[in-house]
Scaffold this motif. Structure first.
Motif, mmCIF file in Angstrom:
data_model
loop_
_atom_site.group_PDB
_atom_site.id
_atom_site.type_symbol
_atom_site.label_atom_id
_atom_site.label_comp_id
_atom_site.label_asym_id
_atom_site.label_seq_id
_atom_site.Cartn_x
_atom_site.Cartn_y
_atom_site.Cartn_z
ATOM 1 N N ARG A 25 0.832 -1.198 0.000
ATOM 2 C CA ARG A 25 0.000 0.000 0.000
ATOM 3 C C ARG A 25 0.871 1.254 0.000
ATOM 4 O O ARG A 25 0.648 2.179 -0.774
ATOM 5 C CB ARG A 25 -0.924 0.018 1.225
ATOM 6 N N ARG A 26 1.881 1.261 0.840
ATOM 7 C CA ARG A 26 2.760 2.432 0.900
ATOM 8 C C ARG A 26 3.555 2.593 -0.388
ATOM 9 O O ARG A 26 3.789 3.712 -0.836
ATOM 10 C CB ARG A 26 3.708 2.326 2.084
ATOM 11 N N SER A 28 2.565 1.728 -3.404
ATOM 12 C CA SER A 28 1.689 2.265 -4.445
ATOM 13 C C SER A 28 1.396 3.735 -4.181
ATOM 14 O O SER A 28 1.268 4.527 -5.118
ATOM 15 C CB SER A 28 0.404 1.447 -4.561
ATOM 16 N N ALA A 29 1.317 4.140 -2.910
ATOM 17 C CA ALA A 29 1.130 5.556 -2.591
ATOM 18 C C ALA A 29 2.338 6.361 -3.048
ATOM 19 O O ALA A 29 2.197 7.472 -3.576
ATOM 20 C CB ALA A 29 0.893 5.734 -1.091
ATOM 21 N N THR A 30 3.518 5.799 -2.880
ATOM 22 C CA THR A 30 4.747 6.464 -3.321
ATOM 23 C C THR A 30 4.734 6.617 -4.838
ATOM 24 O O THR A 30 5.057 7.693 -5.362
ATOM 25 C CB THR A 30 5.987 5.663 -2.875
ATOM 26 N N ARG A 32 2.127 6.769 -6.802
ATOM 27 C CA ARG A 32 1.126 7.783 -7.170
ATOM 28 C C ARG A 32 1.698 9.184 -6.958
ATOM 29 O O ARG A 32 1.502 10.069 -7.788
ATOM 30 C CB ARG A 32 -0.159 7.595 -6.362
ATOM 31 N N LEU A 33 2.423 9.379 -5.863
ATOM 32 C CA LEU A 33 3.026 10.676 -5.591
ATOM 33 C C LEU A 33 4.062 11.027 -6.653
ATOM 34 O O LEU A 33 4.103 12.154 -7.150
ATOM 35 C CB LEU A 33 3.665 10.698 -4.197
ATOM 36 N N ASN A 99 7.538 -2.381 -6.759
ATOM 37 C CA ASN A 99 6.441 -1.797 -7.517
ATOM 38 C C ASN A 99 6.440 -2.238 -8.977
ATOM 39 O O ASN A 99 5.838 -1.592 -9.826
ATOM 40 C CB ASN A 99 6.492 -0.275 -7.417
#
Length: 108
Positions: A25-26, A28-30, A32-33, A99
């Motif tokens: 989750r983290r 994928s958040a990275t 996206r950022l 990722n």
């Protein structure tokens, strides 16, 4: 602190699954950022590398590590970060590979 040595195996497996899910989750958040920052830079007519060079205050990207061994892999998000391919993988390499990235794409 959690005492892993006394935790039953089924609980350890559940904990491991929760940890792996949180890492994904983290990650994928990275990603996206990173994509958002790339888009913002592109909207201003800059590549992410150009933006990082300006932010870092240097036009030069180092090509040799502190030990004198040539850099074989470069962080696409922060070109100032490189890895010789020896020793432990840096966090940015681990995140990139987790990722779905390929080590070949990081090659200099």
């Amino acid at each position: 602190m959690i005492d892993l040595e006394t935790m039953p195996l089924p609980e350890l497996r559940t904990l491991r699954a929760q940890i792996e899910a949180e890492i994904r989750r983290r990650g994928s958040a990275t990603q996206r950022l990173i994509k958002r920052v790339q888009k913002l830079a592109a909207d201003q007519g800059l590549s992410l590398n150009e933006l990082l060079t300006v932010a870092g205050g240097s036009d030069e990207i180092p090509t040799v590590s502190r030990s004198g061994t040539a850099i074989k892999y470069r962080n696409p998000v922060n070109p100032a970060q490189g890895w010789t391919g020896h020793g432990r993988k840096p966090g940015w390499v681990i995140d990139y590979l987790a990722n779905g990235g390929s080590l070949d794409k990081l090659a200099v």
